[in-house]
Scaffold this active site. Structure first.
Site, PDB file in Angstrom:
ATOM      1  N   ARG A  37       0.829  -1.221   0.000  1.00  0.00           N
ATOM      2  CA  ARG A  37       0.000   0.000   0.000  1.00  0.00           C
ATOM      3  C   ARG A  37       0.858   1.264   0.000  1.00  0.00           C
ATOM      4  NH1 ARG A  37      -5.609  -0.727   2.041  1.00  0.00           N
ATOM      5  NH2 ARG A  37      -6.155  -2.618   0.949  1.00  0.00           N
ATOM      6  N   ARG A  50      -6.785  11.561  -5.699  1.00  0.00           N
ATOM      7  CA  ARG A  50      -8.042  10.849  -5.478  1.00  0.00           C
ATOM      8  C   ARG A  50      -9.211  11.830  -5.511  1.00  0.00           C
ATOM      9  NH1 ARG A  50     -11.152   9.577  -1.041  1.00  0.00           N
ATOM     10  NH2 ARG A  50     -11.828   7.417  -0.762  1.00  0.00           N
TER      11      ARG A  50
HETATM   12  O1  CP3 Z   1       0.067  -1.862  -2.396  1.00  0.00           O
HETATM   13  C1  CP3 Z   1      -0.252  -0.947  -3.169  1.00  0.00           C
HETATM   14  O2  CP3 Z   1       0.182   0.230  -3.050  1.00  0.00           O
HETATM   15  C2  CP3 Z   1      -1.103  -1.274  -4.383  1.00  0.00           C
HETATM   16  C3  CP3 Z   1      -2.485  -0.986  -4.285  1.00  0.00           C
HETATM   17  C4  CP3 Z   1      -3.414  -1.883  -3.486  1.00  0.00           C
HETATM   18  C5  CP3 Z   1      -4.648  -1.403  -2.976  1.00  0.00           C
HETATM   19  N1  CP3 Z   1      -5.330  -2.454  -2.448  1.00  0.00           N
HETATM   20  C6  CP3 Z   1      -5.083  -0.012  -3.043  1.00  0.00           C
HETATM   21  C7  CP3 Z   1      -6.183   0.430  -2.181  1.00  0.00           C
HETATM   22  C8  CP3 Z   1      -3.358  -3.246  -3.200  1.00  0.00           C
HETATM   23  C9  CP3 Z   1      -2.251  -4.250  -3.471  1.00  0.00           C
HETATM   24  C10 CP3 Z   1      -4.580  -3.601  -2.549  1.00  0.00           C
HETATM   25  C11 CP3 Z   1      -4.901  -4.975  -2.136  1.00  0.00           C
HETATM   26  C12 CP3 Z   1      -6.108  -5.229  -1.341  1.00  0.00           C
HETATM   27  N2  CP3 Z   1      -7.331  -4.618  -1.436  1.00  0.00           N
HETATM   28  C13 CP3 Z   1      -6.210  -6.271  -0.400  1.00  0.00           C
HETATM   29  C14 CP3 Z   1      -5.140  -7.272  -0.080  1.00  0.00           C
HETATM   30  C15 CP3 Z   1      -4.083  -6.714   0.792  1.00  0.00           C
HETATM   31  C16 CP3 Z   1      -4.537  -6.383   2.170  1.00  0.00           C
HETATM   32  O3  CP3 Z   1      -4.577  -5.186   2.485  1.00  0.00           O
HETATM   33  O4  CP3 Z   1      -4.798  -7.323   2.931  1.00  0.00           O
HETATM   34  C17 CP3 Z   1      -7.522  -6.232   0.129  1.00  0.00           C
HETATM   35  C18 CP3 Z   1      -8.079  -7.149   1.197  1.00  0.00           C
HETATM   36  C19 CP3 Z   1      -8.217  -5.205  -0.555  1.00  0.00           C
HETATM   37  C20 CP3 Z   1      -9.653  -4.835  -0.404  1.00  0.00           C
HETATM   38  C21 CP3 Z   1      -9.791  -3.424  -0.032  1.00  0.00           C
HETATM   39  N3  CP3 Z   1      -9.578  -2.351  -0.878  1.00  0.00           N
HETATM   40  C22 CP3 Z   1     -10.143  -2.903   1.231  1.00  0.00           C
HETATM   41  C23 CP3 Z   1     -10.442  -3.745   2.457  1.00  0.00           C
HETATM   42  C24 CP3 Z   1     -10.150  -1.502   1.112  1.00  0.00           C
HETATM   43  C25 CP3 Z   1     -10.504  -0.475   2.152  1.00  0.00           C
HETATM   44  C26 CP3 Z   1      -9.288  -0.365   2.986  1.00  0.00           C
HETATM   45  C27 CP3 Z   1      -9.222   0.879   3.785  1.00  0.00           C
HETATM   46  O5  CP3 Z   1      -8.091   1.098   4.251  1.00  0.00           O
HETATM   47  O6  CP3 Z   1     -10.218   1.588   3.915  1.00  0.00           O
HETATM   48  C28 CP3 Z   1      -9.749  -1.175  -0.198  1.00  0.00           C
HETATM   49  C29 CP3 Z   1      -9.563   0.178  -0.765  1.00  0.00           C
HETATM   50  C30 CP3 Z   1      -8.168   0.545  -1.158  1.00  0.00           C
HETATM   51  N4  CP3 Z   1      -7.385  -0.212  -1.957  1.00  0.00           N
HETATM   52  C31 CP3 Z   1      -7.467   1.740  -0.832  1.00  0.00           C
HETATM   53  C32 CP3 Z   1      -6.235   1.680  -1.479  1.00  0.00           C
HETATM   54  C33 CP3 Z   1      -5.159   2.735  -1.505  1.00  0.00           C
HETATM   55  C34 CP3 Z   1      -8.016   2.904   0.018  1.00  0.00           C
HETATM   56  C35 CP3 Z   1      -9.070   3.520  -0.819  1.00  0.00           C
HETATM   57  C36 CP3 Z   1      -9.206   5.004  -0.706  1.00  0.00           C
HETATM   58  O7  CP3 Z   1      -8.412   5.762  -1.301  1.00  0.00           O
HETATM   59  O8  CP3 Z   1     -10.179   5.403  -0.066  1.00  0.00           O
END
Ligand code: CP3
Length: 363
Positions: A37, A50
């Site tokens: 992330r 964003r």
């Molecule tokens: O690592 C990176 O920089 C690449 C981008 C990336 C994102 N999500 C961007 C993101 C990667 C590799 C993921 C993987 C992901 N997404 C996983 C597996 C890894 C982990 O964290 O266990 C999972 C379970 C998800 C599902 C997901 N997407 C969730 C649960 C959420 C909300 C999380 C939160 O912190 O609120 C997301 C959204 C998300 N994906 C964000 C980002 C930067 C935040 C979204 C925003 O900008 O509001």
């Protein structure tokens, strides 16, 4: 073709090939580092982009903006890899489940898999059409990186995707999917079979578009029982890994498997054919290396909460992780899970610099 588990191609064209070399357990001058992330809400420039995009999904679906945010952490920190800016849930979205983000509630699906008919209708999406925006982003990011550092592609694991598809969003107890697992296992196996095909096609399409390493995030496999992990998660991870392109354009494309909470199963994960195993912070890196370090590289595993401390404490904890792994190749430094949105960017910089400075004595 190169034999499985013995990739000999060298990423000679990369200006910084330390990540690829470490994943292949080849010597490097220092331990490469990237951060799960690394492009995310802890960076003010990410939040600005964003905002311009309107939403997280609009950002992820726009290849220009996805390229912009992928590069943002690399402009600040001397990271040894870029990771595609996208999300694991784009695959179920492409299957027609309707991904959306409710403010403050995380990801949700408009059409979760709640009955047998919906499950039987599920099909493998063609990545070239419904996920074309991701492949366009990969190509654009590769051009923008200009071979400075490698680009990591990724996907969720078949089981972790199924968790969101069946629960309809995040869950504390996985009540719905686990009920299915114990009452209608064949139905869950059907979903996992489709997901494994989808994940494999998607990762290979990312490799063909330019991803130079791939990582599979099995975020929720660790919440399964020992028997269920093997039957419902690991088996499908193995199927995905077995089908991946091992090389592309004459270069090795290493794979990383990360089961969060998978410390008990390291020996089993190390046998499925991946080049590296991701570790969360509950595992001692030295012990993990003694268990599986002659078969695979290890990625991890600083507790992300260390980044809430001070640059001095971060440096000391980085030193402890490096010392646990010890001398020699086969370590990619990372956090044990994604960086929190409440992290100070300066502390990520302190982490990257500490890894580069303190790791030289181990190589
Ligand atoms: O690592 C990176 O920089 C690449 C981008 C990336 C994102 N999500 C961007 C993101 C990667 C590799 C993921 C993987 C992901 N997404 C996983 C597996 C890894 C982990 O964290 O266990 C999972 C379970 C998800 C599902 C997901 N997407 C969730 C649960 C959420 C909300 C999380 C939160 O912190 O609120 C997301 C959204 C998300 N994906 C964000 C980002 C930067 C935040 C979204 C925003 O900008 O509001």
């Amino acid at each position: 073709m190169f034999p499985r588990n013995n990739p000999v191609a060298q990423p000679t064209y990369l200006k910084n090939d330390t990540l690829i070399r470490a994943l292949l357990r080849q010597p490097t001058p220092y331990t490469p580092v990237w951060v799960m992330r690394q492009a995310g809400r802890y960076l003010p420039e990410y939040n600005a982009t964003r905002k311009r995009a309107g939403s997280f999904l609009a950002l992820a679906k726009n290849p220009d903006l996805a390229t912009e945010v992928t590069l943002q952490p690399l402009a600040r920190f001397k990271l040894d890899a870029a990771i595609l800016f996208s999300d694991i849930l784009t695959v179920p979205d492409a299957m027609g489940l309707g991904l959306y983000f409710a403010e403050g509630e995380g990801p949700k699906f408009e059409h979760p898999l709640r009955d047998e008919a919906a499950i039987r209708r599920l099909t493998v999406p063609d990545p070239g059409s419904s996920l074309g925006y991701v492949l366009d982003a990969v190509k654009q990011i590769r051009r923008a990186l200009d071979n400075t550092v490698p680009l990591i592609g990724f996907s969720g694991s078949p089981y972790t995707l199924a968790c969101y598809m069946i629960e309809g969003g995040g869950s504390d107890d996985f009540r719905i999917i686990k009920s299915m697992l114990y009452t209608r296992p064949e139905l869950l196996h059907h979903v996992l079979d489709i997901n494994a095909q989808a994940v494999l096609a998607y990762l290979n399409a990312q490799i063909e578009a330019g991803a130079q390493a791939v990582m599979v995030f099995d975020t929720w496999g660790g919440a399964l029982s020992d028997a269920a992990y093997h039957e419902f998660s690991l088996q499908y991870l193995q199927r995905v890994i077995a089908g991946l392109h091992r090389t592309w354009g004459g270069e090795a494309v290493p794979s990383i498997v990360f089961t969060k909470g998978g410390g008990l199963w390291l020996e089993d994960i190390a046998t499925i054919g991946c080049n590296a195993v991701g570790l969360d912070w509950t595992v001692n890196l030295g012990a993990a290396r003694r268990r599986i370090g002659d078969q695979v590289a290890l990625q991890g595993n600083l507790d992300p909460a260390v980044l809430f401390s001070t640059p001095a404490a971060i440096r000391s904890e980085v030193g402890a992780v490096l010392r646990q792994f010890g001398a020699g190749p086969g370590h990619v430094f990372n956090l044990g899970h994604g960086v929190s949105q409440f992290t100070s960017p300066e502390h990520v910089g302190a982490l990257v610099d500490a890894v580069h400075e303190l790791s030289r004595e181990y190589h």
